[in-house]
Design an enzyme around this catalytic site. Structure first.
Site, PDB file in Angstrom:
ATOM      1  N   HIS A  41      31.824  -3.416 -17.287  1.00 44.59           N
ATOM      2  CA  HIS A  41      31.486  -2.253 -18.098  1.00 44.59           C
ATOM      3  C   HIS A  41      30.289  -2.607 -18.980  1.00 44.59           C
ATOM      4  O   HIS A  41      29.967  -3.782 -19.147  1.00 44.59           O
ATOM      5  CB  HIS A  41      32.684  -1.843 -18.978  1.00 44.59           C
ATOM      6  CG  HIS A  41      33.064  -2.912 -19.945  1.00 44.59           C
ATOM      7  ND1 HIS A  41      33.921  -3.948 -19.621  1.00 44.59           N
ATOM      8  CD2 HIS A  41      32.659  -3.150 -21.222  1.00 44.59           C
ATOM      9  CE1 HIS A  41      34.044  -4.757 -20.653  1.00 44.59           C
ATOM     10  NE2 HIS A  41      33.281  -4.302 -21.639  1.00 44.59           N
ATOM     11  N   HIS A 111      24.490  -4.650 -22.043  1.00 41.10           N
ATOM     12  CA  HIS A 111      24.630  -5.614 -20.949  1.00 41.10           C
ATOM     13  C   HIS A 111      25.974  -5.449 -20.257  1.00 41.10           C
ATOM     14  O   HIS A 111      26.886  -4.817 -20.783  1.00 41.10           O
ATOM     15  CB  HIS A 111      24.497  -7.041 -21.484  1.00 41.10           C
ATOM     16  CG  HIS A 111      25.615  -7.425 -22.392  1.00 41.10           C
ATOM     17  ND1 HIS A 111      25.667  -7.030 -23.714  1.00 41.10           N
ATOM     18  CD2 HIS A 111      26.741  -8.157 -22.173  1.00 41.10           C
ATOM     19  CE1 HIS A 111      26.771  -7.500 -24.259  1.00 41.10           C
ATOM     20  NE2 HIS A 111      27.450  -8.180 -23.352  1.00 41.10           N
TER      21      HIS A 111
END
EC number: 3.1.4.58
Length: 170
Positions: A41, A111
């Protein structure tokens, strides 16, 4: 109280592109602890231990009327102890700030975590950072933010989607 965070979950074909790129580089190892694809995620904001219903209502209000964000995963980089892919997209930072990222002391760096390694051994991720320096997924429009719980279980951390919030089309 559960530990909560908000995130964007990449679509299946982007997950497949990342796993394909990793597989093409050989057998994972090198002392890294790889995150399984089902936990991948892009975190928007971390809330810590919080009341789920209260945080969900707060987040729904903050995200109401917001457009989706265009996202692309690209080149690898590291934080101390973490190998990750950059999540690029100019709408990501404003979306993260709407979700509460600005409340943290450190700057927001979008990220997707791939693996973890001992902080005292930063060279362990070097091969992967170099090999993934040219990686670029397709661009997708994230139209859903999820509020996730993070719970410690015998096999490690388990992330579960507790609520989902639809965003408008960009």
């Amino acid at each position: 109280m559960p530990v909560l965070f908000s995130a964007l979950v990449p679509p299946d074909d982007v997950v497949e592109a990342v796993t394909g790129a990793l597989g093409a580089l050989g057998e994972p190892g090198d002392g890294l602890r790889w995150e399984p694809p089902e936990r991948w995620h892009v975190t928007l904001a971390y809330y810590g231990a919080d009341d789920l219903d209260t945080r969900a209502a707060w987040l729904a209000e903050r995200l109401a009327g917001r457009a989706g964000a265009d996202v692309r995963l690209e080149k690898a980089a590291t934080f101390p102890g973490v190998l990750w892919l950059t999540a690029a997209g100019r709408e990501l930072t404003p979306l993260a700030h709407a979700a509460g990222a600005g409340a943290e002391a450190r700057p927001y760096v979008p990220h997707l975590t791939l693996a973890r390694f001992p902080r005292e051994e930063p060279g362990l991720a070097g091969r992967w950072t170099k090999a993934l320096s040219g990686f670029r997924s397709r661009r997708w429009t994230a139209t859903r933010v999820v509020l996730m719980t993070s719970e410690r279980e015998p096999g490690g951390r388990c992330y579960r989607v507790a609520r989902a919030f639809e965003l408008g089309r960009a």
